[in-house]
Design a protein around this motif. Structure first.
Motif, PDB file in Angstrom:
ATOM      1  N   THR A  98       0.752  -1.203   0.060  1.00  0.00           N
ATOM      2  CA  THR A  98      -0.019   0.025   0.015  1.00  0.00           C
ATOM      3  C   THR A  98       1.064   1.234   0.046  1.00  0.00           C
ATOM      4  O   THR A  98       0.926   2.384  -1.073  1.00  0.00           O
ATOM      5  CB  THR A  98      -1.116   0.169   1.321  1.00  0.00           C
ATOM      6  N   ARG A  99       1.820   1.264   0.919  1.00  0.00           N
ATOM      7  CA  ARG A  99       3.025   2.439   0.932  1.00  0.00           C
ATOM      8  C   ARG A  99       3.463   2.716  -0.440  1.00  0.00           C
ATOM      9  O   ARG A  99       3.486   3.908  -1.050  1.00  0.00           O
ATOM     10  CB  ARG A  99       3.986   2.281   2.238  1.00  0.00           C
ATOM     11  N   ASN A 100       4.025   1.694  -1.116  1.00  0.00           N
ATOM     12  CA  ASN A 100       4.953   1.778  -2.142  1.00  0.00           C
ATOM     13  C   ASN A 100       3.916   2.264  -3.338  1.00  0.00           C
ATOM     14  O   ASN A 100       4.373   3.061  -4.180  1.00  0.00           O
ATOM     15  CB  ASN A 100       5.614   0.625  -2.457  1.00  0.00           C
ATOM     16  N   ILE A 101       2.837   1.689  -3.416  1.00  0.00           N
ATOM     17  CA  ILE A 101       1.952   1.946  -4.677  1.00  0.00           C
ATOM     18  C   ILE A 101       1.320   3.351  -4.678  1.00  0.00           C
ATOM     19  O   ILE A 101       1.377   3.764  -5.464  1.00  0.00           O
ATOM     20  CB  ILE A 101       0.630   0.958  -4.507  1.00  0.00           C
ATOM     21  N   LEU A 102       0.960   3.659  -3.219  1.00  0.00           N
ATOM     22  CA  LEU A 102       0.599   5.213  -3.218  1.00  0.00           C
ATOM     23  C   LEU A 102       1.833   5.990  -3.678  1.00  0.00           C
ATOM     24  O   LEU A 102       1.506   7.398  -3.930  1.00  0.00           O
ATOM     25  CB  LEU A 102      -0.004   5.533  -1.585  1.00  0.00           C
ATOM     26  N   GLU A 103       2.945   5.702  -3.155  1.00  0.00           N
ATOM     27  CA  GLU A 103       4.061   6.681  -3.440  1.00  0.00           C
ATOM     28  C   GLU A 103       4.769   6.533  -4.767  1.00  0.00           C
ATOM     29  O   GLU A 103       5.805   6.907  -5.307  1.00  0.00           O
ATOM     30  CB  GLU A 103       5.277   6.361  -2.341  1.00  0.00           C
ATOM     31  N   GLY A 104       4.100   5.648  -5.571  1.00  0.00           N
ATOM     32  CA  GLY A 104       4.870   5.078  -6.955  1.00  0.00           C
ATOM     33  C   GLY A 104       5.971   4.674  -7.077  1.00  0.00           C
ATOM     34  O   GLY A 104       6.623   4.717  -8.013  1.00  0.00           O
ATOM     35  N   LYS A 105       6.213   3.559  -5.970  1.00  0.00           N
ATOM     36  CA  LYS A 105       7.528   2.844  -5.824  1.00  0.00           C
ATOM     37  C   LYS A 105       7.253   1.531  -6.317  1.00  0.00           C
ATOM     38  O   LYS A 105       6.173   1.047  -5.898  1.00  0.00           O
ATOM     39  CB  LYS A 105       8.199   3.149  -4.480  1.00  0.00           C
ATOM     40  N   PRO A 106       8.203   0.884  -6.739  1.00  0.00           N
ATOM     41  CA  PRO A 106       8.052  -0.581  -7.168  1.00  0.00           C
ATOM     42  C   PRO A 106       7.730  -1.480  -5.598  1.00  0.00           C
ATOM     43  O   PRO A 106       7.997  -1.102  -4.636  1.00  0.00           O
ATOM     44  CB  PRO A 106       9.162  -1.125  -7.844  1.00  0.00           C
ATOM     45  N   ILE A 107       6.947  -2.379  -6.032  1.00  0.00           N
ATOM     46  CA  ILE A 107       6.714  -3.482  -4.747  1.00  0.00           C
ATOM     47  C   ILE A 107       7.558  -4.758  -5.277  1.00  0.00           C
ATOM     48  O   ILE A 107       7.493  -5.299  -6.245  1.00  0.00           O
ATOM     49  CB  ILE A 107       5.120  -3.701  -4.540  1.00  0.00           C
ATOM     50  N   ASP A 108       8.078  -5.374  -4.201  1.00  0.00           N
ATOM     51  CA  ASP A 108       8.714  -6.665  -4.371  1.00  0.00           C
ATOM     52  C   ASP A 108       7.825  -8.018  -4.213  1.00  0.00           C
ATOM     53  O   ASP A 108       7.339  -7.981  -3.228  1.00  0.00           O
ATOM     54  CB  ASP A 108       9.788  -6.874  -3.292  1.00  0.00           C
ATOM     55  N   VAL A 109       7.675  -8.509  -5.474  1.00  0.00           N
ATOM     56  CA  VAL A 109       6.840  -9.794  -5.534  1.00  0.00           C
ATOM     57  C   VAL A 109       7.504 -10.793  -5.514  1.00  0.00           C
ATOM     58  O   VAL A 109       8.140 -11.142  -6.559  1.00  0.00           O
ATOM     59  CB  VAL A 109       5.946  -9.596  -6.576  1.00  0.00           C
TER      60      VAL A 109
ATOM     61  N   LYS B  12       5.466  -3.729 -10.520  1.00  0.00           N
ATOM     62  CA  LYS B  12       5.925  -5.063  -9.831  1.00  0.00           C
ATOM     63  C   LYS B  12       7.338  -5.460 -10.204  1.00  0.00           C
ATOM     64  O   LYS B  12       7.852  -5.252 -11.303  1.00  0.00           O
ATOM     65  CB  LYS B  12       5.030  -6.232 -10.295  1.00  0.00           C
ATOM     66  N   ASN B  13       7.933  -5.738  -9.103  1.00  0.00           N
ATOM     67  CA  ASN B  13       9.533  -6.052  -9.082  1.00  0.00           C
ATOM     68  C   ASN B  13       9.416  -7.565  -8.771  1.00  0.00           C
ATOM     69  O   ASN B  13       9.322  -8.051  -7.599  1.00  0.00           O
ATOM     70  CB  ASN B  13      10.251  -5.306  -8.204  1.00  0.00           C
ATOM     71  N   LEU B  14       9.353  -8.370  -9.910  1.00  0.00           N
ATOM     72  CA  LEU B  14       9.213 -10.266  -9.587  1.00  0.00           C
ATOM     73  C   LEU B  14      10.592 -10.696  -9.274  1.00  0.00           C
ATOM     74  O   LEU B  14      11.437 -10.236  -9.696  1.00  0.00           O
ATOM     75  CB  LEU B  14       8.789 -10.579 -11.104  1.00  0.00           C
ATOM     76  N   LEU B  15      10.652 -11.240  -8.081  1.00  0.00           N
ATOM     77  CA  LEU B  15      11.838 -11.821  -7.662  1.00  0.00           C
ATOM     78  C   LEU B  15      11.444 -13.355  -7.213  1.00  0.00           C
ATOM     79  O   LEU B  15      10.588 -13.736  -7.209  1.00  0.00           O
ATOM     80  CB  LEU B  15      12.146 -11.390  -6.283  1.00  0.00           C
ATOM     81  N   PRO B  16      12.639 -13.965  -6.948  1.00  0.00           N
ATOM     82  CA  PRO B  16      12.158 -15.489  -6.727  1.00  0.00           C
ATOM     83  C   PRO B  16      12.035 -15.590  -5.212  1.00  0.00           C
ATOM     84  O   PRO B  16      11.980 -14.722  -4.417  1.00  0.00           O
ATOM     85  CB  PRO B  16      13.916 -16.038  -7.019  1.00  0.00           C
TER      86      PRO B  16
END
Length: 336
Positions: free
Chosen positions: A197-208, A286-290
């Motif tokens: 929520t924080r990162n989406i609202l701030e326009g930052k990538p999220i680690d998935v 989305k920052n897709l990670l292993p």
């Protein structure tokens, strides 16, 4: 009743304390207010509790044996809900000693306090993490859980074993609650919903992690609290049919019990993110990670025992739960 809630400034502890206070119980809350995450959020949770005349807060570290001994000796609790612990799977990889201090040493101090002060029932937080390398779904409390994949999970499994010993030796009724991915208003900032929520609202990538192929049995905070209260009100009883020839891990000849508390509906992580995006009205980067070390791909709770023994099954829909969180988040952080 007079109830001790450890971890009272925490996410689950503060929500539980409010419910207990609202029904007329006397609650003593303890917390060490450590800085694992934003202390101001913990203090804000506590502020909600200070309005109740039958609430007392004591700043205390459960790893302090003398302080815990004095707490139990002075207050004389009837029931204890032990939620204080060092949380987080990933943090346990870099800070293992914090988990031994809080989750092992702290827990033995709580057990000793209960043993020596005639506590009627100790309920305590375990975790779905104890299922570790298990792949049989849904996860059942009657299955063996001897293959943890993180130190955090190992400490929670240890708590279950320690509790059984005290139930066996001292007839102390103990109930362990394996929580499944708790979320909702006032949640923890280190949990995925909060960070996303924080990162989406701030326009930052999220680690998935695991490239979004995780499935989690997301369980809403109110459902968790309802389950806790039902358990707390029903002290564990011996299972007279238990046998050492076919030992059931969830029960015992001693007054000991283990329950799952989960939504019984695993959700794909990408579906979870899509639901959050709809509630926020904004797309995630989305920052897709292993898969992370210590993580498990899926969690899925078998809650048949909760239904059969306590007449309860968590039922909050993911859409409503996430919407409630987003509404709280915008209000608390003053975001339009």
């Amino acid at each position: 009743m007079k109830v001790l809630v450890t971890g009272a400034a925490g996410f689950i502890g503060s929500a539980l304390a409010i419910r207990l206070l609202e029904r007329g119980d006397e609650v003593v809350g303890v917390d060490n207010l450590n800085d694992y995450y934003d202390v101001n959020l913990k203090l804000a949770r506590l502020e909600q509790l200070r309005d109740y005349k039958n609430f007392k807060f004591i700043k205390l570290d459960i790893s302090d044996r003398t302080a815990v001994h004095e707490l139990f000796s002075h207050e004389k609790f009837q029931r204890v809900m032990h939620l204080a612990a060092q949380a987080g799977v990933r943090y346990s990889i870099t800070n293992p000693h914090a988990y031994i201090d809080s989750n092992i040493i702290g827990f033995i101090n709580i057990l000793e306090g209960c043993r020596h002060n005639s506590v009627e029932h100790l309920a305590y937080a375990s975790s779905s993490s104890v299922y570790g390398a298990n792949t049989h779904m849904p996860f059942s409390a009657h299955d063996n859980v001897d293959h943890p994949v993180s130190l955090y999970a190992a400490t929670k499994k240890s708590n279950e074993l320690m509790a059984h010993t005290y139930s066996h030796l001292y007839q102390l009724p103990t109930t362990g609650l394996r929580f499944f991915t708790v979320y909702g208003p006032w949640g923890r900032p280190d949990m995925s919903l909060f960070m996303f929520t924080r990162n989406i609202l701030e326009g930052k990538p999220i680690d998935v992690f695991n490239y979004g192929n995780h499935r989690r049995d997301f369980t809403y905070i109110d459902d968790i609290v309802e389950g806790i209260i039902r358990v707390l009100d029903k002290p564990a009883q011996p299972n007279v049919n238990w046998t050492g020839n076919h030992p059931d891990p969830a029960t015992s000849l001693a007054p000991y019990r283990i329950y799952n508390i989960g939504n019984n509906t695993p959700v794909n992580l990408l579906t979870f993110i899509e639901t959050l995006e709809k509630c926020l009205g904004k797309q995630a980067i989305k920052n897709l990670l292993p898969l992370q070390p210590g993580d498990v791909p899926d969690t899925y709770a078998d809650v048949a025992d909760l239904v059969n023994d306590l007449g309860y099954k968590p039922n909050m829909s993911l859409e409503t739960g996430i919407s409630n969180f987003v509404e709280w988040y915008r209000s608390f952080y003053k975001i339009n």
